[in-house]
Design an enzyme around this catalytic site. Structure first.
Site, short mmCIF file in Angstrom:
data_model
loop_
_atom_site.label_atom_id
_atom_site.label_comp_id
_atom_site.label_asym_id
_atom_site.label_seq_id
_atom_site.Cartn_x
_atom_site.Cartn_y
_atom_site.Cartn_z
N LYS A 1 5.60 1.17 -7.07
CA LYS A 1 4.63 1.77 -8.01
C LYS A 1 4.68 3.29 -7.90
O LYS A 1 4.60 4.00 -8.91
CB LYS A 1 3.21 1.26 -7.73
CG LYS A 1 2.95 -0.19 -8.06
CD LYS A 1 3.11 -0.54 -9.54
CE LYS A 1 2.02 0.04 -10.43
NZ LYS A 1 2.15 -0.44 -11.83
N THR B 1 -1.82 2.26 -9.18
CA THR B 1 -2.69 1.73 -8.13
C THR B 1 -3.04 2.79 -7.09
O THR B 1 -2.31 3.77 -6.92
CB THR B 1 -1.96 0.56 -7.43
OG1 THR B 1 -2.67 0.18 -6.27
CG2 THR B 1 -0.54 0.95 -7.01
N ASP B 2 -4.15 2.56 -6.38
CA ASP B 2 -4.52 3.47 -5.29
C ASP B 2 -3.60 3.31 -4.08
O ASP B 2 -3.57 4.16 -3.19
CB ASP B 2 -5.98 3.25 -4.87
CG ASP B 2 -6.31 1.84 -4.40
OD1 ASP B 2 -5.41 0.96 -4.42
OD2 ASP B 2 -7.48 1.60 -4.01
N GLU B 3 -2.83 2.19 -4.04
CA GLU B 3 -2.00 1.93 -2.86
C GLU B 3 -0.90 2.96 -2.68
O GLU B 3 -0.31 3.07 -1.61
CB GLU B 3 -1.39 0.52 -2.93
CG GLU B 3 -2.44 -0.55 -3.02
CD GLU B 3 -1.96 -1.94 -2.60
OE1 GLU B 3 -0.85 -2.05 -2.09
OE2 GLU B 3 -2.73 -2.88 -2.80
N TYR C 1 5.81 -3.03 -2.57
CA TYR C 1 5.06 -2.96 -3.83
C TYR C 1 4.59 -1.53 -4.11
O TYR C 1 4.86 -0.97 -5.18
CB TYR C 1 3.84 -3.91 -3.79
CG TYR C 1 2.80 -3.60 -4.85
CD1 TYR C 1 3.07 -3.84 -6.20
CD2 TYR C 1 1.56 -3.04 -4.51
CE1 TYR C 1 2.12 -3.54 -7.18
CE2 TYR C 1 0.62 -2.74 -5.49
CZ TYR C 1 0.90 -2.98 -6.81
OH TYR C 1 -0.02 -2.67 -7.78
P1 NAD Z 1 -0.40 -9.46 -12.82
O1 NAD Z 1 0.64 -9.76 -11.81
O2 NAD Z 1 -1.58 -10.36 -12.95
O3 NAD Z 1 0.25 -9.35 -14.28
C1 NAD Z 1 1.47 -8.71 -14.51
C2 NAD Z 1 1.93 -9.09 -15.92
O4 NAD Z 1 3.16 -8.39 -16.18
C3 NAD Z 1 2.24 -10.59 -16.07
O5 NAD Z 1 1.71 -11.06 -17.28
C4 NAD Z 1 3.76 -10.65 -16.08
O6 NAD Z 1 4.27 -11.73 -16.84
C5 NAD Z 1 4.10 -9.32 -16.70
N1 NAD Z 1 5.44 -8.83 -16.32
C6 NAD Z 1 6.02 -8.82 -15.09
N2 NAD Z 1 7.24 -8.31 -15.14
C7 NAD Z 1 7.46 -7.96 -16.44
C8 NAD Z 1 8.55 -7.37 -17.13
N3 NAD Z 1 9.68 -7.03 -16.49
N4 NAD Z 1 8.44 -7.14 -18.46
C9 NAD Z 1 7.31 -7.51 -19.12
N5 NAD Z 1 6.26 -8.08 -18.52
C10 NAD Z 1 6.33 -8.30 -17.20
O7 NAD Z 1 -0.85 -7.97 -12.51
P2 NAD Z 1 -2.29 -7.27 -12.66
O8 NAD Z 1 -3.07 -7.51 -11.42
O9 NAD Z 1 -2.86 -7.63 -13.97
O10 NAD Z 1 -1.84 -5.74 -12.65
C11 NAD Z 1 -1.48 -5.09 -13.86
C12 NAD Z 1 -1.09 -3.65 -13.54
O11 NAD Z 1 -2.18 -2.97 -12.92
C13 NAD Z 1 0.09 -3.54 -12.58
O12 NAD Z 1 0.90 -2.46 -12.98
C14 NAD Z 1 -0.56 -3.24 -11.23
O13 NAD Z 1 0.30 -2.49 -10.41
C15 NAD Z 1 -1.77 -2.43 -11.68
N6 NAD Z 1 -2.95 -2.50 -10.79
C16 NAD Z 1 -3.46 -3.71 -10.39
C17 NAD Z 1 -4.62 -3.75 -9.61
C18 NAD Z 1 -5.24 -5.05 -9.16
O14 NAD Z 1 -6.17 -5.04 -8.38
N7 NAD Z 1 -4.78 -6.19 -9.65
C19 NAD Z 1 -5.24 -2.55 -9.25
C20 NAD Z 1 -4.68 -1.32 -9.65
C21 NAD Z 1 -3.54 -1.31 -10.45
O1 DAU Z 2 -5.58 -1.54 -4.39
C1 DAU Z 2 -5.08 -2.01 -5.59
C2 DAU Z 2 -4.19 -3.19 -5.35
O2 DAU Z 2 -5.03 -4.28 -5.03
C3 DAU Z 2 -3.27 -3.52 -6.52
O3 DAU Z 2 -2.39 -2.45 -6.74
C4 DAU Z 2 -2.48 -4.81 -6.25
O4 DAU Z 2 -1.72 -5.16 -7.39
C5 DAU Z 2 -3.47 -5.91 -5.93
O5 DAU Z 2 -2.78 -7.11 -5.62
C6 DAU Z 2 -4.39 -5.51 -4.77
O6 DAU Z 2 -3.64 -5.43 -3.53
P1 DAU Z 2 -4.26 -5.96 -2.14
O7 DAU Z 2 -3.15 -6.25 -1.23
O8 DAU Z 2 -5.34 -5.06 -1.66
O9 DAU Z 2 -4.99 -7.31 -2.70
P2 DAU Z 2 -5.00 -8.81 -2.12
O10 DAU Z 2 -5.99 -9.56 -2.95
O11 DAU Z 2 -3.65 -9.38 -1.96
O12 DAU Z 2 -5.62 -8.61 -0.67
C7 DAU Z 2 -6.89 -7.98 -0.50
C8 DAU Z 2 -7.13 -7.88 1.00
O13 DAU Z 2 -7.35 -9.21 1.52
C9 DAU Z 2 -5.95 -7.31 1.76
O14 DAU Z 2 -6.46 -6.53 2.85
C10 DAU Z 2 -5.25 -8.55 2.33
C11 DAU Z 2 -6.39 -9.52 2.53
N1 DAU Z 2 -6.04 -10.97 2.36
C12 DAU Z 2 -5.39 -11.34 1.23
C13 DAU Z 2 -5.06 -12.65 1.03
C14 DAU Z 2 -4.30 -13.07 -0.22
C15 DAU Z 2 -6.44 -11.90 3.33
O15 DAU Z 2 -7.07 -11.55 4.34
N2 DAU Z 2 -6.11 -13.20 3.09
C16 DAU Z 2 -5.41 -13.62 2.02
O16 DAU Z 2 -5.12 -14.84 1.90
#
Ligand code: NAD
Ligand code: DAU
Length: 357
Positions: A165, A135-137, A161
Site C-alpha cells: 500500500k 491505510t494508516d498501516e 500488505y
Molecule cells: P476487501 O478485501 O474487502 O475488498 C477488495 C475488493 O477489491 C474486492 O471486491 C476484490 O474483488 C477487489 N479486487 C482485488 N483485486 C482486484 C484487482 N486486481 N482488480 C479489481 N478489483 C480487485 O477490502 P476492503 O477492506 O474493502 O478495503 C478496500 C480498500 O480500503 C483497500 O485499498 C484497503 O487497503 C483500504 N483500507 C481498508 C481498511 C479496512 O479496515 N478494511 C482500512 C483502511 C484502508
Molecule cells: O488499519 C487499517 C487496516 O485494518 C487495513 O488497512 C486492512 O486492510 C485491514 O485488514 C485492517 O488490518 P488489521 O490487521 O489491523 O485488521 P484485522 O482485522 O486483520 O486484525 C485486527 C487486529 O486483531 C490485529 O491486531 C490482529 C488481531 N487479530 C486478528 C484476527 C483475524 C486477532 O487477534 N485474531 C484474529 O483472528
C-alpha cells in the site's frame, strides 16, 4: 466528461458500502470495476439490481486495455480506487498477489488514467480527480506514548500488505508531482460494519462466537487499533473527493483506540444480550490465545484533525453505537455470512489457524 465516477474494488467490504451510500446520496452514476476475488461479493450490491445508475464490470485494475476502454466509454469525472488485496495475514502467507494488485495494478490504473486525463479539455482536466484509498498501516507501529499518526509522519510499513500500500501511495504522489495528475489520498484506520468479510477480527469473532468456535486472540491481545464505522469512512471519502486539496493526503479515523481484547469482550457482551448462548454461559468463555501474527504491529492511532479542520468532516458513530449496529447487522444477515464462509474461506481458516474446523 460525464456525471459518472469509476469505482474500483466496489464489491468488497468498504467499496460496496461506498457504492450503496453514493447511489443513495449523490447524482453521479457509478461504473464499478471489480475482479471478484474471494473478497468481492456481488450479494453486497443486490439492492442495486436493475438500477441504471450502477454498472458492474468484472475485471482487473491491472488490465490496462480494459481500463482504457472503460474510461473512453464512460468518461468519468473521478476515479475512486479501493481495489486491493487487503488482509495482512494473507500477505504474510503469500505476498505475490499483494505486489501484483496493490503495486502493479495501481501503476497500470494510473497509466490508463494519465492517458485519459491528458486528452481532456482544460476545464475537464481541472475538474477531474483520482482518489486513492489507503491505510494508516503505511505509517508503521506506534509505542504507547507516541502521538497519533499525522499526514506528515514518515512511512514505515512493516507487513507485505502495508509495504504494497505504501508503494501504491508513493506512485500516486509521483503521478501528481511529475505529471500534474489531480490526485487525492486518504489514509484510514480500521473499518468495521456491514459486509465485512469474516477473516478480519470483528466479523470473525461474531461468526465464531455464534458457531460455538474458539475466539482466536493473537499474542497477548493488547495490540491497539483505531476503529471507524465503515459508513463514516465512506462519508469522509465523499467529502475529500468534493473539497480535498489536490495532491494532499487526509488521515481518516474514529478517535476510537481499543486493545483487541477489549473489542472482543465488547462483542461477547453484546452477543450475550442480543443472542445468548443456549447453555446460558458467556461467549467470553470461547476466548482462546493463539500464536501471534508475524511482525505484528503493536498500535495504530489516527490524528484526524486535518480533515476536520479543513473539510469539516467528523465521524457520525461512536464505537459503542457502531459496534452494536454491526452485531445487529450480522445477526439479521446470517444467510450472507453462510454464503461467504463457504469455499476459499474454509481453506483459509485451516491454513491460518491450523485448527480442525
Ligand atoms: P476487501 O478485501 O474487502 O475488498 C477488495 C475488493 O477489491 C474486492 O471486491 C476484490 O474483488 C477487489 N479486487 C482485488 N483485486 C482486484 C484487482 N486486481 N482488480 C479489481 N478489483 C480487485 O477490502 P476492503 O477492506 O474493502 O478495503 C478496500 C480498500 O480500503 C483497500 O485499498 C484497503 O487497503 C483500504 N483500507 C481498508 C481498511 C479496512 O479496515 N478494511 C482500512 C483502511 C484502508
Ligand atoms: O488499519 C487499517 C487496516 O485494518 C487495513 O488497512 C486492512 O486492510 C485491514 O485488514 C485492517 O488490518 P488489521 O490487521 O489491523 O485488521 P484485522 O482485522 O486483520 O486484525 C485486527 C487486529 O486483531 C490485529 O491486531 C490482529 C488481531 N487479530 C486478528 C484476527 C483475524 C486477532 O487477534 N485474531 C484474529 O483472528
Amino acid at each position: 466528461m460525464k456525471n459518472t465516477i469509476l469505482v474500483t474494488g466496489g464489491v468488497g467490504f468498504i467499496g460496496s458500502n461506498f457504492v450503496l451510500d453514493w447511489i443513495a446520496s449523490e447524482t453521479a452514476s457509478v461504473v464499478n470495476l471489480d475482479k471478484l476475488t474471494y473478497a468481492g461479493n456481488l450479494q453486497n450490491l443486490e439492492s442495486l439490481t436493475g438500477n441504471s445508475r450502477h454498472i458492474f464490470v468484472r475485471g482487473d485494475i491491472g488490465d490496462a486495455e480494459l481500463v482504457a476502454k472503460l474510461l473512453a466509454e464512460h468518461q468519468p469525472r473521478a476515479i475512486v480506487n479501493f481495489a486491493a488485496e487487503s488482509h495482512v495475514d494473507r500477505s504474510i502467507h503469500g505476498p505475490g498477489e499483494f505486489i501484483q494488485t496493490n503495486i502493479v495494478g495501481t501503476f497500470q490504473l494510473l497509466e490508463a488514467t494519465r492517458a485519459y486525463w491528458g486528452a481532456l479539455n482544460e476545464e475537464d482536466k481541472k475538474a477531474f480527480r483520482f482518489l486513492h484509498v489507503s491505510t494508516d498501516e503505511v505509517y508503521g507501529s506506534l509505542k504507547p506514548e507516541d502521538p497519533a499518526f499525522k499526514e506528515t509522519n514518515s512511512y514505515e510499513p512493516n507487513s507485505p500488505y502495508s509495504a504494497s500500500k505504501a508503494a501504491s501511495d508513493h506512485l500516486v504522489r509521483a503521478y501528481h508531482h511529475t505529471y500534474g495528475l489531480p490526485v487525492l489520498t486518504t489514509n484510514c484506520s480500521n473499518n468495521y460494519g456491514p459486509y465485512h468479510f469474516p477473516e478480519k477480527l470483528i466479523p470473525l469473532i461474531i461468526h465464531n462466537a455464534l458457531a460455538g468456535k474458539a475466539l482466536p486472540i493473537y499474542g497477548d491481545g493488547q495490540q491497539v487499533r483505531d476503529w471507524l464505522y465503515v459508513r463514516d469512512h465512506c462519508s469522509a471519502i465523499r467529502r475529500v473527493l468534493e473539497a480535498g486539496r489536490v495532491g494532499d493526503t487526509y488521515n481518516v479515523g474514529g478517535w476510537n483506540e481499543k486493545p483487541n481484547l477489549d473489542v472482543v469482550h465488547t462483542l461477547c457482551a453484546i452477543l450475550d444480550e442480543l443472542s445468548p448462548r443456549a447453555d446460558g454461559n458467556a461467549y467470553a468463555e470461547q476466548v482462546t490465545y493463539v500464536t501471534d501474527r508475524l511482525g505484528h504491529d503493536r498500535r495504530y492511532a489516527i490524528d484526524a484533525t486535518k480533515i476536520h479542520r479543513e473539510l469539516g468532516w467528523k465521524p457520525g458513530e461512536t464505537f459503542e453505537s457502531g459496534i452494536r449496529k454491526t452485531v445487529q447487522w450480522y445477526l439479521a444477515n446470517q444467510t450472507w455470512v453462510r454464503n461467504v464462509t463457504s469455499g476459499d474461506y474454509t481453506n483459509w481458516i485451516q491454513k491460518n489457524y491450523k485448527v480442525e474446523d
